[in-house]
Write a protein that holds these residues in place. Structure first.
Motif, mmCIF file in Angstrom:
data_model
loop_
_atom_site.group_PDB
_atom_site.id
_atom_site.type_symbol
_atom_site.label_atom_id
_atom_site.label_comp_id
_atom_site.label_asym_id
_atom_site.label_seq_id
_atom_site.Cartn_x
_atom_site.Cartn_y
_atom_site.Cartn_z
ATOM 1 N N ARG A 39 -4.141 8.618 2.995
ATOM 2 C CA ARG A 39 -3.763 9.603 3.664
ATOM 3 C C ARG A 39 -3.193 11.026 2.837
ATOM 4 O O ARG A 39 -2.191 10.432 2.082
ATOM 5 C CB ARG A 39 -3.014 9.733 4.933
ATOM 6 C CG ARG A 39 -2.662 11.022 5.699
ATOM 7 C CD ARG A 39 -2.283 10.633 7.180
ATOM 8 N NE ARG A 39 -0.970 9.896 6.954
ATOM 9 C CZ ARG A 39 -0.394 9.783 8.360
ATOM 10 N NH1 ARG A 39 -0.825 10.236 9.283
ATOM 11 N NH2 ARG A 39 0.757 8.990 8.287
ATOM 12 N N GLN A 40 -3.508 11.993 2.575
ATOM 13 C CA GLN A 40 -2.791 13.099 1.960
ATOM 14 C C GLN A 40 -2.089 13.993 2.706
ATOM 15 O O GLN A 40 -3.093 15.071 3.233
ATOM 16 C CB GLN A 40 -3.620 13.599 0.636
ATOM 17 C CG GLN A 40 -3.011 14.393 -0.202
ATOM 18 C CD GLN A 40 -3.874 14.929 -1.417
ATOM 19 O OE1 GLN A 40 -5.075 15.274 -1.085
ATOM 20 N NE2 GLN A 40 -3.424 15.223 -2.438
ATOM 21 N N LEU A 41 -0.814 14.217 3.020
ATOM 22 C CA LEU A 41 -0.272 15.116 3.715
ATOM 23 C C LEU A 41 -0.144 16.269 2.791
ATOM 24 O O LEU A 41 -0.304 16.295 1.549
ATOM 25 C CB LEU A 41 1.188 14.634 4.194
ATOM 26 C CG LEU A 41 0.911 13.637 5.291
ATOM 27 C CD1 LEU A 41 2.492 13.181 5.421
ATOM 28 C CD2 LEU A 41 0.362 14.048 6.651
ATOM 29 N N PRO A 42 -0.001 17.704 3.401
ATOM 30 C CA PRO A 42 0.261 18.636 2.533
ATOM 31 C C PRO A 42 1.168 18.582 1.739
ATOM 32 O O PRO A 42 2.332 18.391 1.786
ATOM 33 C CB PRO A 42 0.465 19.816 3.743
ATOM 34 C CG PRO A 42 -0.217 19.388 4.940
ATOM 35 C CD PRO A 42 0.212 18.135 4.941
ATOM 36 N N GLU A 43 0.853 19.161 0.369
ATOM 37 C CA GLU A 43 2.036 19.122 -0.675
ATOM 38 C C GLU A 43 2.372 17.613 -1.036
ATOM 39 O O GLU A 43 3.420 17.578 -1.842
ATOM 40 C CB GLU A 43 2.953 20.033 -0.436
ATOM 41 C CG GLU A 43 2.829 21.226 0.185
ATOM 42 C CD GLU A 43 1.873 21.973 -1.124
ATOM 43 O OE1 GLU A 43 2.065 21.979 -2.191
ATOM 44 O OE2 GLU A 43 0.972 23.001 -0.559
ATOM 45 N N GLU A 44 1.847 16.783 -0.667
ATOM 46 C CA GLU A 44 2.187 15.239 -1.072
ATOM 47 C C GLU A 44 0.911 14.692 -1.760
ATOM 48 O O GLU A 44 0.020 15.077 -1.841
ATOM 49 C CB GLU A 44 2.587 14.480 0.229
ATOM 50 C CG GLU A 44 3.861 15.066 0.985
ATOM 51 C CD GLU A 44 4.381 14.152 1.882
ATOM 52 O OE1 GLU A 44 5.253 14.516 2.716
ATOM 53 O OE2 GLU A 44 3.907 13.086 1.995
ATOM 54 N N GLY A 45 1.314 13.685 -2.455
ATOM 55 C CA GLY A 45 0.298 12.543 -2.966
ATOM 56 C C GLY A 45 -0.518 11.622 -1.829
ATOM 57 O O GLY A 45 0.099 11.718 -0.730
ATOM 58 N N LEU A 46 -1.249 10.783 -2.361
ATOM 59 C CA LEU A 46 -1.933 9.959 -1.485
ATOM 60 C C LEU A 46 -1.141 8.733 -1.109
ATOM 61 O O LEU A 46 -0.550 8.162 -2.111
ATOM 62 C CB LEU A 46 -3.204 9.603 -1.849
ATOM 63 C CG LEU A 46 -4.448 10.691 -1.876
ATOM 64 C CD1 LEU A 46 -4.417 11.644 -3.086
ATOM 65 C CD2 LEU A 46 -5.854 9.928 -2.041
ATOM 66 N N LYS A 47 -1.373 8.378 0.224
ATOM 67 C CA LYS A 47 -0.518 7.218 0.550
ATOM 68 C C LYS A 47 -1.619 6.389 1.396
ATOM 69 O O LYS A 47 -2.446 6.691 2.029
ATOM 70 C CB LYS A 47 0.344 7.587 1.893
ATOM 71 C CG LYS A 47 1.546 8.627 1.156
ATOM 72 C CD LYS A 47 2.528 7.820 0.411
ATOM 73 C CE LYS A 47 3.783 8.553 0.276
ATOM 74 N NZ LYS A 47 3.516 9.539 -0.686
ATOM 75 N N PHE A 48 -1.439 5.023 0.713
ATOM 76 C CA PHE A 48 -2.317 4.016 1.297
ATOM 77 C C PHE A 48 -2.125 3.702 2.706
ATOM 78 O O PHE A 48 -0.979 3.671 3.069
ATOM 79 C CB PHE A 48 -2.045 2.613 0.472
ATOM 80 C CG PHE A 48 -2.854 1.505 1.135
ATOM 81 C CD1 PHE A 48 -2.008 0.602 1.995
ATOM 82 C CD2 PHE A 48 -4.261 1.144 0.706
ATOM 83 C CE1 PHE A 48 -2.592 -0.625 2.580
ATOM 84 C CE2 PHE A 48 -4.871 -0.123 1.286
ATOM 85 C CZ PHE A 48 -3.998 -0.748 2.113
ATOM 86 N N MET A 49 -3.438 3.670 3.385
ATOM 87 C CA MET A 49 -3.214 3.322 4.912
ATOM 88 C C MET A 49 -3.648 1.827 5.277
ATOM 89 O O MET A 49 -3.126 0.913 5.876
ATOM 90 C CB MET A 49 -3.985 4.345 5.596
ATOM 91 C CG MET A 49 -3.490 5.646 5.631
ATOM 92 S SD MET A 49 -4.707 6.734 6.665
ATOM 93 C CE MET A 49 -4.076 6.358 8.243
ATOM 94 N N VAL A 50 -5.009 1.695 4.754
ATOM 95 C CA VAL A 50 -5.643 0.322 5.206
ATOM 96 C C VAL A 50 -6.704 -0.105 4.301
ATOM 97 O O VAL A 50 -7.385 0.656 3.594
ATOM 98 C CB VAL A 50 -6.007 0.273 6.405
ATOM 99 C CG1 VAL A 50 -7.344 1.546 6.676
ATOM 100 C CG2 VAL A 50 -6.676 -0.873 7.157
#
Lengths: 113, 114
Positions: A36-47
């Motif tokens: 998931r990539q929230l606005p103005e953030e890097g990508l974060k692993f989910m699953v």
């Protein structure tokens, strides 16, 4: 060889509705990852999933989020009762095996109104 | 600081110049991958370098890895306006419970002026 496919590309949901995001991995790839990539953030692993198995869901919120990768068909990321904070770009990636290149799809941009 | 942190945050150069971006990380890795993301688009995989490799080339790209310093660099030579994008490094940890779970940095925004 088609790349990773995601649909829909854009999804608008009202608060409280359900969002279903689909991902078809590259041909020959049996490992699927959601980020998931929230606005103005890097990508974060989910699953991380393999066919019919969830391998690592440590990045998934504990409630409302679920993922599956059935024997037949695409991987699905499901968000129940969406809230505004779920608005983000959701990317799927696939690889031939763990520890190899992960190739990303174009993403689904979810907007919760 | 977070795993996979890029430096600088933004880089502005003229076409034809070289661009160098750096990435630092904290934990032991199996491999490190570099990606490009154009505004509002998906990620394009650029190159993967394994923990036992020190340098890798692909076209105008050169990636180095120094595991003793836990750092990597991406060099784009003879840059073009089309190279304008955000560049991310992502670390894949060594085998264990987090294996396969890429950790991304915040990225470097590269602008190449024609």
């Amino acid at each position: 060889n088609a790349g990773v496919m995601q649909n829909p590309r854009h999804l608008v949901r009202r608060r409280g509705q359900e969002a279903r995001l689909r991902c078809s991995p590259m041909k020959g790839h049996s490992h699927v990852y959601w980020y998931r990539q929230l606005p103005e953030e890097g990508l974060k692993f989910m699953v991380y999933l393999q066919k019919e198995n969830i391998i690592d869901e440590s990045g998934m919120p504990k409630e409302r989020f679920s993922a599956e990768f059935p024997k037949e068909g695409p991987s699905i990321l499901r968000i129940q009762q969406v809230v505004r904070g779920d608005s983000a770009a959701y990317f799927c990636a696939s690889s031939t095996d763990i520890g190899y290149e992960q190739y990303f799809g174009p993403g689904t941009r979810l907007t919760v109104t | 600081s977070q795993q996979g942190e890029e430096d600088p945050q933004a880089l502005s150069i003229q076409e034809g110049e070289n661009a160098t971006m750096n990435c630092s990380y904290k934990t032991s890795i199996n491999n490190l991958q570099w990606y490009r993301q154009n505004s509002g688009r998906g990620l394009v995989h650029l190159i993967l370098i394994r923990s036992n490799e020190r340098e890798k080339h692909s076209g105008r790209l050169r990636v180095t890895l120094d595991t003793s310093k836990k750092s990597s660099s991406l060099l784009i030579t003879a840059s073009r306006a089309a190279d304008t994008a955000s560049y991310f490094c992502a670390t894949d940890p060594r085998r264990g419970t987090s294996y396969g779970k890429l950790t991304f940095g915040q990225g470097t925004i590269l602008t190449v002026h024609p």
